[in-house]
Design a protein around this motif. Structure first.
Motif, PDB file in Angstrom:
ATOM      1  N   SER A 367       0.830  -1.207   0.000  1.00 17.20           N
ATOM      2  CA  SER A 367       0.000   0.000   0.000  1.00 17.20           C
ATOM      3  C   SER A 367       0.864   1.257   0.000  1.00 17.20           C
ATOM      4  CB  SER A 367      -0.918  -0.006   1.229  1.00 17.20           C
ATOM      5  OG  SER A 367      -1.773  -1.131   1.203  1.00 17.20           O
ATOM      6  N   GLU A 368       2.030   1.162   0.622  1.00 21.33           N
ATOM      7  CA  GLU A 368       2.948   2.305   0.642  1.00 21.33           C
ATOM      8  C   GLU A 368       3.406   2.654  -0.773  1.00 21.33           C
ATOM      9  OE1 GLU A 368       2.643   0.546   4.537  1.00 21.33           O
ATOM     10  OE2 GLU A 368       3.236  -0.355   2.620  1.00 21.33           O
ATOM     11  N   GLU A 369       3.651   1.632  -1.596  1.00 20.13           N
ATOM     12  CA  GLU A 369       4.032   1.873  -2.986  1.00 20.13           C
ATOM     13  C   GLU A 369       2.933   2.616  -3.732  1.00 20.13           C
ATOM     14  OE1 GLU A 369       5.160  -1.628  -5.059  1.00 20.13           O
ATOM     15  OE2 GLU A 369       7.056  -1.883  -3.998  1.00 20.13           O
ATOM     16  N   LEU A 370       1.684   2.231  -3.499  1.00 24.22           N
ATOM     17  CA  LEU A 370       0.569   2.878  -4.174  1.00 24.22           C
ATOM     18  C   LEU A 370       0.553   4.378  -3.882  1.00 24.22           C
ATOM     19  CD1 LEU A 370      -2.032   3.041  -5.777  1.00 24.22           C
ATOM     20  CD2 LEU A 370      -3.266   2.172  -3.772  1.00 24.22           C
ATOM     21  N   VAL A 371       0.626   4.729  -2.619  1.00 24.17           N
ATOM     22  CA  VAL A 371       0.604   6.143  -2.236  1.00 24.17           C
ATOM     23  C   VAL A 371       1.809   6.875  -2.805  1.00 24.17           C
ATOM     24  CG1 VAL A 371       0.635   7.761  -0.295  1.00 24.17           C
ATOM     25  CG2 VAL A 371      -0.729   5.663  -0.149  1.00 24.17           C
ATOM     26  N   LYS A 372       2.976   6.264  -2.735  1.00 24.53           N
ATOM     27  CA  LYS A 372       4.216   6.888  -3.218  1.00 24.53           C
ATOM     28  C   LYS A 372       4.162   7.125  -4.724  1.00 24.53           C
ATOM     29  CE  LYS A 372       9.208   6.009  -3.483  1.00 24.53           C
ATOM     30  NZ  LYS A 372      10.288   5.032  -3.147  1.00 24.53           N
ATOM     31  N   TYR A 373       3.776   6.102  -5.479  1.00 24.13           N
ATOM     32  CA  TYR A 373       3.760   6.226  -6.931  1.00 24.13           C
ATOM     33  C   TYR A 373       2.681   7.208  -7.392  1.00 24.13           C
ATOM     34  CZ  TYR A 373       6.625   1.952  -6.853  1.00 24.13           C
ATOM     35  OH  TYR A 373       7.608   1.032  -6.623  1.00 24.13           O
ATOM     36  N   TRP A 374       1.514   7.138  -6.744  1.00 22.83           N
ATOM     37  CA  TRP A 374       0.408   8.027  -7.117  1.00 22.83           C
ATOM     38  C   TRP A 374       0.782   9.485  -6.862  1.00 22.83           C
ATOM     39  CZ3 TRP A 374      -4.190   7.067  -9.532  1.00 22.83           C
ATOM     40  CH2 TRP A 374      -5.127   8.104  -9.536  1.00 22.83           C
ATOM     41  N   THR A 375       1.373   9.738  -5.721  1.00 23.52           N
ATOM     42  CA  THR A 375       1.787  11.101  -5.387  1.00 23.52           C
ATOM     43  C   THR A 375       2.778  11.645  -6.407  1.00 23.52           C
ATOM     44  OG1 THR A 375       1.473  10.639  -3.030  1.00 23.52           O
ATOM     45  CG2 THR A 375       2.808  12.562  -3.588  1.00 23.52           C
ATOM     46  N   ASP A 376       3.707  10.792  -6.817  1.00 28.55           N
ATOM     47  CA  ASP A 376       4.694  11.217  -7.801  1.00 28.55           C
ATOM     48  C   ASP A 376       4.048  11.445  -9.166  1.00 28.55           C
ATOM     49  OD1 ASP A 376       7.671  11.506  -8.484  1.00 28.55           O
ATOM     50  OD2 ASP A 376       6.970  10.048  -9.985  1.00 28.55           O
ATOM     51  N   LEU A 377       3.131  10.564  -9.562  1.00 26.69           N
ATOM     52  CA  LEU A 377       2.472  10.685 -10.863  1.00 26.69           C
ATOM     53  C   LEU A 377       1.669  11.982 -10.954  1.00 26.69           C
ATOM     54  CD1 LEU A 377       1.757   9.400 -13.624  1.00 26.69           C
ATOM     55  CD2 LEU A 377      -0.190   8.287 -12.489  1.00 26.69           C
ATOM     56  N   LYS A 378       1.034  12.380  -9.863  1.00 29.79           N
ATOM     57  CA  LYS A 378       0.126  13.531  -9.871  1.00 29.79           C
ATOM     58  C   LYS A 378       0.827  14.859  -9.581  1.00 29.79           C
ATOM     59  CE  LYS A 378      -3.496  11.191 -10.888  1.00 29.79           C
ATOM     60  NZ  LYS A 378      -4.170  11.383 -12.196  1.00 29.79           N
ATOM     61  N   LYS A 379       2.114  14.845  -9.375  1.00 25.95           N
ATOM     62  CA  LYS A 379       2.803  16.109  -9.110  1.00 25.95           C
ATOM     63  C   LYS A 379       2.829  16.960 -10.389  1.00 25.95           C
ATOM     64  CE  LYS A 379       7.460  14.354 -10.097  1.00 25.95           C
ATOM     65  NZ  LYS A 379       8.773  13.967  -9.532  1.00 25.95           N
ATOM     66  N   PRO A 380       2.999  18.261 -10.254  1.00 29.90           N
ATOM     67  CA  PRO A 380       3.003  19.150 -11.429  1.00 29.90           C
ATOM     68  C   PRO A 380       4.108  18.777 -12.407  1.00 29.90           C
ATOM     69  CG  PRO A 380       2.839  20.434  -9.399  1.00 29.90           C
ATOM     70  CD  PRO A 380       3.149  19.023  -8.977  1.00 29.90           C
ATOM     71  N   GLY A 381       3.842  19.060 -13.662  1.00 32.95           N
ATOM     72  CA  GLY A 381       4.827  18.802 -14.698  1.00 32.95           C
ATOM     73  C   GLY A 381       4.481  17.600 -15.558  1.00 32.95           C
ATOM     74  N   PRO A 382       4.904  17.620 -16.792  1.00 26.55           N
ATOM     75  CA  PRO A 382       4.638  16.493 -17.694  1.00 26.55           C
ATOM     76  C   PRO A 382       5.328  15.213 -17.219  1.00 26.55           C
ATOM     77  CG  PRO A 382       6.210  18.001 -18.681  1.00 26.55           C
ATOM     78  CD  PRO A 382       5.709  18.667 -17.438  1.00 26.55           C
ATOM     79  N   PRO A 383       4.634  14.066 -17.297  1.00 26.65           N
ATOM     80  CA  PRO A 383       5.245  12.814 -16.812  1.00 26.65           C
ATOM     81  C   PRO A 383       6.316  12.263 -17.751  1.00 26.65           C
ATOM     82  CG  PRO A 383       3.072  12.398 -17.736  1.00 26.65           C
ATOM     83  CD  PRO A 383       3.251  13.889 -17.736  1.00 26.65           C
ATOM     84  N   CYS A 384       6.284  12.650 -18.991  1.00 21.38           N
ATOM     85  CA  CYS A 384       7.252  12.117 -19.956  1.00 21.38           C
ATOM     86  C   CYS A 384       8.101  13.241 -20.553  1.00 21.38           C
ATOM     87  CB  CYS A 384       6.530  11.394 -21.090  1.00 21.38           C
ATOM     88  SG  CYS A 384       5.591   9.951 -20.561  1.00 21.38           S
TER      89      CYS A 384
END
Length: 384
Positions: A367-384
């Motif tokens: 569950s910690e991975e889910l929160v960590k990855y989601w938070t990073d994905l949703k941060k400002p800026g283009p993901p790619c």
């Protein structure tokens, strides 16, 4: 009767007297002998039954084992050891109590969802609003961490890409001495979040098929107006935006639609050492019909009711996603490949923000991975 050695060494008169008495009592002796013989035979049968019932499950047919286990787990909530409140109890039908197959030989009831009932529910969620998509997450009663992580991430917003998306958690009953404390905590959790659904089957690995069919029953009964639903495991990363975008694409069927990561020609595992062992008695074919991997699959809202109805004619077995594949086959249907199959992934070796921005599913380790990855994905800026 006396000691045989004494009889062989006595005088003639004594021997004649004993033999005379023996002849007089011979009919009575025969009656008692037959009675004792029958009693011994009954004792042997009883001992054999008790002995075989205590053997490990590998030593007898899994058809008998799984039926017996389902029968026990179906009714375990009635046992005093679980101390479930009387209002949670239910009297199962006679057909449900059958360990394998009822006398008709054509209907199977262990996985027939209407044989169970809901002891915690949120029936109003689909009455107050008509969702485009309902996510049903099977999760263990005591796995609060998984539920909280999901609430913080892909279940956080009920409006996704302009569509209403609801997330609910499906639970069974927990075993053990602390069941009352678990139930009280679940009630408080549900009062806070209003997203728990609990049925009165025992929440065990072998009951995943029952759990899945109860999900289908709930959807068919309480949320038939939703356009689509998804059964998604609690250890998943779900890119909900990409999922809704996929379902809104032109040409996506609105009826008889089941999609996800498709499994073709998957062999049935016959090794008793395997977690996914299924014996021929429960599933005789060497391969499963095409099915969608259980980590997460999407279906149109007309299918849950059809699954529940057809389940009565399918022998229950413990591979829940393959069981849904059997339901589809019995209905004369087949799962369909998603528009972009590469969006449905199982395991990943590492997190990559660009990759996670494109996919729909990934299985995570915690569950910690889910929160960590989601938070990073949703941060400002283009993901790619």
């Amino acid at each position: 009767m006396g000691d045989p050695e004494t009889l062989s060494g006595g005088n003639g008169l004594k021997r004649q007297l004993v033999e005379s008495l023996f002849r007089q009592k011979k009919p009575v002796f025969h009656v008692w002998f037959q009675f004792l013989l029958l009693m011994c035979l009954a004792l042997v049968v009883l001992c054999y039954t008790l002995f075989t019932s205590s053997l490990p499950w590998e030593s007898f047919s899994l058809s008998e084992h799984y039926g017996r286990l389902l029968n026990q787990t179906n009714q375990a909530h009635l046992l005093p050891a679980y101390r479930v409140h009387p209002k949670h109890k239910v009297k199962l039908s006679e057909t449900t109590k059958s360990p394998t197959v009822p006398p008709t030989g054509t209907q199977y009831h262990q996985a027939y969802a209407p044989n169970y009932h809901f002891i915690m529910d949120n029936t109003e969620v689909c009455k107050n609003k008509t969702p485009f998509l309902v996510l049903l997450v099977p999760v263990a009663p005591n796995n609060v961490a998984a539920r909280d992580a999901i609430r913080q991430t892909w279940a956080k917003n009920s409006l996704v890409q302009g569509e209403i998306v609801l997330t609910l958690f499906m639970l069974g009953l927990s075993g053990g001495a602390d069941v009352e404390q678990v139930q009280e905590k679940l009630k408080l959790e549900n009062l806070q979040h209003h997203d728990l659904i609990q049925s009165n089957f025992m929440d065990t690995y072998l009951n995943l098929t029952i759990k899945t069919m109860v999900i289908m029953d709930w959807l068919a009964t309480h949320c038939p107006t939703a356009a689509y639903a998804m059964k998604v495991d609690s250890d998943m990363f779900l890119n909900i935006d990409n999922l809704v975008i996929m379902l809104k694409k032109p040409g996506i069927p609105k009826l008889n639609y089941l999609t996800g990561m498709l499994m073709w020609n998957r062999p049935v595992l016959r090794s008793k050492n395997s977690k996914w062992y299924v014996p021929k008695e429960l599933f005789p074919d060497p391969t499963y019909p095409t099915y969608t991997l259980g980590m997460g699959y999407i279906f149109s809202s007309d299918l849950p009711g059809k699954f529940v109805n057809v389940s009565k004619s399918i022998t229950p077995f413990n591979i829940e996603d393959a069981y849904i594949g059997m339901c589809m086959k019995k209905l004369g249907l087949a799962p369909k490949s998603p528009p972009d199959p590469s969006q449905f992934k199982a395991y990943n070796s590492r997190y990559d923000r660009c990759e996670y921005s494109k996919i729909i599913t990934y299985i995570l380790g915690s569950s910690e991975e889910l929160v960590k990855y989601w938070t990073d994905l949703k941060k400002p800026g283009p993901p790619c």
